[in-house]
Design a protein around this motif. Structure first.
Motif, PDB file in Angstrom:
ATOM      1  N   VAL A  57      33.912  22.500  36.137  1.00 13.63           N
ATOM      2  CA  VAL A  57      34.483  21.599  37.145  1.00 13.63           C
ATOM      3  C   VAL A  57      33.444  21.263  38.211  1.00 13.63           C
ATOM      4  CG1 VAL A  57      36.238  21.395  38.943  1.00 13.63           C
ATOM      5  CG2 VAL A  57      36.839  22.401  36.730  1.00 13.63           C
ATOM      6  N   VAL A  58      32.709  22.272  38.660  1.00  8.25           N
ATOM      7  CA  VAL A  58      31.668  22.037  39.661  1.00  8.25           C
ATOM      8  C   VAL A  58      30.600  21.093  39.116  1.00  8.25           C
ATOM      9  CG1 VAL A  58      29.821  23.135  40.989  1.00  8.25           C
ATOM     10  CG2 VAL A  58      32.070  24.226  40.833  1.00  8.25           C
ATOM     11  N   THR A  59      30.217  21.289  37.853  1.00  4.07           N
ATOM     12  CA  THR A  59      29.213  20.418  37.237  1.00  4.07           C
ATOM     13  C   THR A  59      29.695  18.975  37.175  1.00  4.07           C
ATOM     14  OG1 THR A  59      28.435  22.275  35.893  1.00  4.07           O
ATOM     15  CG2 THR A  59      27.798  20.068  35.191  1.00  4.07           C
ATOM     16  N   VAL A  60      30.952  18.777  36.825  1.00  3.18           N
ATOM     17  CA  VAL A  60      31.520  17.430  36.754  1.00  3.18           C
ATOM     18  C   VAL A  60      31.551  16.792  38.141  1.00  3.18           C
ATOM     19  CG1 VAL A  60      33.645  16.139  36.324  1.00  3.18           C
ATOM     20  CG2 VAL A  60      32.854  17.836  34.665  1.00  3.18           C
ATOM     21  N   VAL A  61      31.921  17.568  39.157  1.00  3.18           N
ATOM     22  CA  VAL A  61      31.979  17.032  40.521  1.00  3.18           C
ATOM     23  C   VAL A  61      30.584  16.623  40.991  1.00  3.18           C
ATOM     24  CG1 VAL A  61      32.474  17.607  42.927  1.00  3.18           C
ATOM     25  CG2 VAL A  61      34.069  18.291  41.123  1.00  3.18           C
ATOM     26  N   VAL A  62      29.581  17.451  40.702  1.00  3.72           N
ATOM     27  CA  VAL A  62      28.208  17.121  41.102  1.00  3.72           C
ATOM     28  C   VAL A  62      27.746  15.842  40.410  1.00  3.72           C
ATOM     29  CG1 VAL A  62      25.807  17.885  40.982  1.00  3.72           C
ATOM     30  CG2 VAL A  62      27.600  19.501  41.645  1.00  3.72           C
ATOM     31  N   ALA A  63      28.043  15.718  39.114  1.00  2.77           N
ATOM     32  CA  ALA A  63      27.645  14.507  38.386  1.00  2.77           C
ATOM     33  C   ALA A  63      28.375  13.274  38.911  1.00  2.77           C
ATOM     34  CB  ALA A  63      27.931  14.693  36.893  1.00  2.77           C
ATOM     35  N   TRP A  64      29.606  13.458  39.369  1.00  2.00           N
ATOM     36  CA  TRP A  64      30.395  12.334  39.885  1.00  2.00           C
ATOM     37  C   TRP A  64      29.894  11.885  41.260  1.00  2.00           C
ATOM     38  CZ3 TRP A  64      34.943  13.145  43.416  1.00  2.00           C
ATOM     39  CH2 TRP A  64      35.534  11.922  43.764  1.00  2.00           C
ATOM     40  N   ARG A  65      29.545  12.859  42.105  1.00  2.00           N
ATOM     41  CA  ARG A  65      29.132  12.526  43.467  1.00  2.00           C
ATOM     42  C   ARG A  65      27.672  12.112  43.552  1.00  2.00           C
ATOM     43  NH1 ARG A  65      32.577  14.521  47.436  1.00  2.00           N
ATOM     44  NH2 ARG A  65      31.200  13.344  48.810  1.00  2.00           N
ATOM     45  N   ASN A  66      26.830  12.619  42.645  1.00  2.00           N
ATOM     46  CA  ASN A  66      25.389  12.329  42.723  1.00  2.00           C
ATOM     47  C   ASN A  66      24.873  11.928  41.337  1.00  2.00           C
ATOM     48  OD1 ASN A  66      24.781  13.401  45.598  1.00  2.00           O
ATOM     49  ND2 ASN A  66      25.848  15.108  44.606  1.00  2.00           N
TER      50      ASN A  66
ATOM     51  N   ILE B 131      22.157  15.570  37.440  1.00  2.00           N
ATOM     52  CA  ILE B 131      22.129  16.365  36.205  1.00  2.00           C
ATOM     53  C   ILE B 131      21.611  15.447  35.098  1.00  2.00           C
ATOM     54  CG2 ILE B 131      23.490  17.794  34.633  1.00  2.00           C
ATOM     55  CD1 ILE B 131      25.484  18.228  36.853  1.00  2.00           C
ATOM     56  N   PRO B 132      20.306  15.378  34.910  1.00  2.00           N
ATOM     57  CA  PRO B 132      19.713  14.410  33.968  1.00  2.00           C
ATOM     58  C   PRO B 132      19.835  14.860  32.511  1.00  2.00           C
ATOM     59  CG  PRO B 132      17.986  15.703  34.983  1.00  2.00           C
ATOM     60  CD  PRO B 132      19.268  16.146  35.626  1.00  2.00           C
ATOM     61  N   VAL B 133      21.026  14.723  31.955  1.00  2.00           N
ATOM     62  CA  VAL B 133      21.197  15.069  30.537  1.00  2.00           C
ATOM     63  C   VAL B 133      20.548  14.032  29.628  1.00  2.00           C
ATOM     64  CG1 VAL B 133      23.307  16.386  30.932  1.00  2.00           C
ATOM     65  CG2 VAL B 133      23.458  13.927  30.525  1.00  2.00           C
ATOM     66  N   CYS B 134      20.271  12.851  30.176  1.00  2.00           N
ATOM     67  CA  CYS B 134      19.546  11.830  29.431  1.00  2.00           C
ATOM     68  C   CYS B 134      18.644  11.091  30.421  1.00  2.00           C
ATOM     69  CB  CYS B 134      20.506  10.849  28.738  1.00  2.00           C
ATOM     70  SG  CYS B 134      21.702  10.069  29.847  1.00  2.00           S
ATOM     71  N   THR B 135      17.470  10.755  29.954  1.00  2.00           N
ATOM     72  CA  THR B 135      16.516  10.053  30.816  1.00  2.00           C
ATOM     73  C   THR B 135      16.388   8.597  30.398  1.00  2.00           C
ATOM     74  OG1 THR B 135      14.744  10.877  29.376  1.00  2.00           O
ATOM     75  CG2 THR B 135      15.232  12.143  31.365  1.00  2.00           C
ATOM     76  N   SER B 136      15.787   8.384  29.240  1.00  2.00           N
ATOM     77  CA  SER B 136      15.625   7.006  28.771  1.00  2.00           C
ATOM     78  C   SER B 136      16.741   6.589  27.830  1.00  2.00           C
ATOM     79  CB  SER B 136      14.283   6.864  28.048  1.00  2.00           C
ATOM     80  OG  SER B 136      14.228   7.745  26.930  1.00  2.00           O
ATOM     81  N   GLY B 137      17.647   7.523  27.513  1.00  2.00           N
ATOM     82  CA  GLY B 137      18.660   7.193  26.513  1.00  2.00           C
ATOM     83  C   GLY B 137      20.042   6.969  27.064  1.00  2.00           C
TER      84      GLY B 137
ATOM     85  N   SER C 214      21.901   9.469  34.594  1.00  2.00           N
ATOM     86  CA  SER C 214      23.131  10.003  34.014  1.00  2.00           C
ATOM     87  C   SER C 214      24.134  10.315  35.108  1.00  2.00           C
ATOM     88  CB  SER C 214      22.822  11.283  33.229  1.00  2.00           C
ATOM     89  OG  SER C 214      22.197  12.246  34.054  1.00  2.00           O
ATOM     90  N   GLY C 215      25.381   9.931  34.871  1.00  2.00           N
ATOM     91  CA  GLY C 215      26.438  10.167  35.844  1.00  2.00           C
ATOM     92  C   GLY C 215      27.585  10.950  35.239  1.00  2.00           C
ATOM     93  N   LEU C 216      28.763  10.726  35.801  1.00  2.00           N
ATOM     94  CA  LEU C 216      29.947  11.463  35.351  1.00  2.00           C
ATOM     95  C   LEU C 216      30.259  11.182  33.886  1.00  2.00           C
ATOM     96  CD1 LEU C 216      32.474  13.179  35.854  1.00  2.00           C
ATOM     97  CD2 LEU C 216      33.604  11.125  36.714  1.00  2.00           C
ATOM     98  N   ARG C 217      30.142   9.925  33.472  1.00  2.00           N
ATOM     99  CA  ARG C 217      30.462   9.576  32.094  1.00  2.00           C
ATOM    100  C   ARG C 217      29.560  10.290  31.115  1.00  2.00           C
ATOM    101  NH1 ARG C 217      29.610   3.432  30.351  1.00  2.00           N
ATOM    102  NH2 ARG C 217      27.491   4.080  30.916  1.00  2.00           N
ATOM    103  N   GLU C 218      28.262  10.284  31.369  1.00  2.00           N
ATOM    104  CA  GLU C 218      27.317  10.905  30.447  1.00  2.00           C
ATOM    105  C   GLU C 218      27.474  12.424  30.413  1.00  2.00           C
ATOM    106  OE1 GLU C 218      26.229   6.932  31.305  1.00  2.00           O
ATOM    107  OE2 GLU C 218      26.488   8.614  32.700  1.00  2.00           O
ATOM    108  N   VAL C 219      27.592  13.037  31.571  1.00  2.00           N
ATOM    109  CA  VAL C 219      27.734  14.497  31.620  1.00  2.00           C
ATOM    110  C   VAL C 219      29.051  14.922  30.984  1.00  2.00           C
ATOM    111  CG1 VAL C 219      27.943  16.490  33.157  1.00  2.00           C
ATOM    112  CG2 VAL C 219      26.259  14.705  33.639  1.00  2.00           C
TER     113      VAL C 219
END
Length: 281
Positions: free
Chosen positions: A125-134, A138-144, A151-156
Motif C-alpha cells: 500500500v505504501v509503495t502504491v501511494v508513493v507511486a501515485w503521489r510522485n 519508483i522507476p520500474v521502467c525507464t525507456s519502456g 513510471s507512475g501508479l499505473r505502471e507500478v
C-alpha cells in the motif's frame, strides 16, 4: 465431556480464533476424558487398546519411560495385570500432550504468517501511494513505459499484479501436489497466500535492481512487454525467499515429527501433563 461440549458451543470470536481456544480447549477435554475412562477400565479391556496406543505414541514418545513400560507389559502378555490400565492411560496422556503441543505450534506459525502477510500488504500500500503521489519515484521502467517517460501508479500497479500472477503460478503448481492434511488451522492456505504479496514486492524490487551493480547480468528492459515479462519472472522468483516457509510448514504438517522436532518434543509430556498416574506394583 461437558467441558468439551461447552468449548465446542463457544461463539466465534476473533480472540478465540487467534488463540485457538475453542479447538484446543475441546481437544484437551476430550483427551482428558478418554485417558480417565481408560485408566478406570478393567485390565482386560485396557489390554485391547494397547496396540492402538503404542501405534499412536511410538513416533511421538520414543524415549519416554512410559512407552518402555507399556512395551514391557505387552511382552509379558498378561492381560490381567493390574498395571495395564494405568500404564496405557499414562502413555496415551503423554502422546496426547505431544499432539496438543504440535497443534499449538501450528497455530503459532499460522499467526506469524498472518502478521508477516499484513506487514507485506502494508508495504504494498505504501509503495502504491508513493507511486501515485510522485511519478518516477519508483522507476520500474525507464525507456519502456507506455506513453510516458516516468513510471507512475499505473505502471507500478501493473508490475505488482504481474508479480502476483507469477507467484500464483507457483502456488497453483504446489496445490496440485498437496494432499489432505490433519492441520486444523488451514496452515497450507496461509502458507501459500503469503506468497502473493511477496511476489508483488520481488517484482518491483527486481525491476529496480536490473542493470545495476546488484544485478549487472540482467539488462534493463527496453519495451513495456519486456517489463511485464520481467515482472512475472521476478514474481516467480519468490520461491527462493519462501523456501524456508515451505520447509517449516511441511515439518508441521507431517503426520509424524522428524528427528529434530521429536528431540524438541521430548520434554513436552512432562511439562504439559499436570499429574501423572502412579503405577501399581
Amino acid at each position: 465431556m461437558q467441558q468439551a461440549a461447552e468449548s465446542q458451543k463457544m461463539t466465534w470470536r476473533l480472540g478465540s480464533w487467534w488463540n485457538g481456544q475453542a479447538y484446543e480447549g475441546t481437544l484437551a477435554c476430550l483427551h482428558a476424558a478418554e485417558v480417565a475412562i481408560l485408566a478406570l477400565a478393567q485390565p482386560v479391556r485396557a489390554w485391547t487398546r494397547i496396540d492402538a496406543v503404542l501405534a499412536l505414541a511410538g513416533p511421538l514418545c520414543q524415549k519416554d519411560p512410559r512407552l518402555a513400560l507399556v512395551e514391557q507389559l505387552k511382552q509379558k502378555n498378561k492381560p490381567q495385570d493390574n498395571r495395564v490400565p494405568w500404564a496405557v492411560a499414562a502413555l496415551l496422556e503423554a502422546a496426547y500432550a505431544v499432539q496438543e503441543e504440535r497443534a499449538v505450534r501450528s497455530r503459532n506459525f499460522r499467526n506469524r504468517l498472518i502478521r508477516a502477510g499484513s506487514v507485506l500488504t502494508l508495504l504494498l500500500v505504501v509503495t502504491v501511494v508513493v507511486a501515485w503521489r510522485n511519478a518516477g519515484a519508483i522507476p520500474v521502467c525507464t525507456s519502456g513505459c507506455p506513453g510516458r517517460a516516468d513510471s507512475g501508479l499505473r505502471e507500478v500497479g501493473l508490475v505488482m499484479l504481474l508479480g502476483m500472477l507469477g507467484a500464483a503460478t507457483h502456488v497453483v503448481g504446489r496445490l496440485q501436489k498437496m494432499g489432505g492434511s490433519w492441520n486444523p488451522y488451514n496452515l497450507p492456505f496461509y502458507q501459500e497466500l503469503i506468497k502473493l504479496p511477496i511476489g508483488a514486492l520481488t517484482a518491483v524490487i527486481g525491476l529496480l535492481l536490473v542493470d545495476t551493480e546488484w544485478l549487472p547480468m540482467i539488462e534493463a528492459p527496453e519495451s513495456w512487454r519486456d517489463v511485464m515479462a520481467c515482472a512475472v519472472v521476478f514474481g516467480l522468483a519468490q520461491i527462493a525467499l519462501t523456501r524456508t516457509i515451505d520447509q517449516r510448514a511441511e515439518k508441521i504438517l507431517a503426520s509424524e515429527p522428524d528427528a529434530e522436532e521429536a528431540k524438541q518434543l521430548e520434554k513436552v509430556p512432562d511439562n504439559r501433563v499436570q499429574r501423572a498416574p502412579e503405577f501399581g506394583t
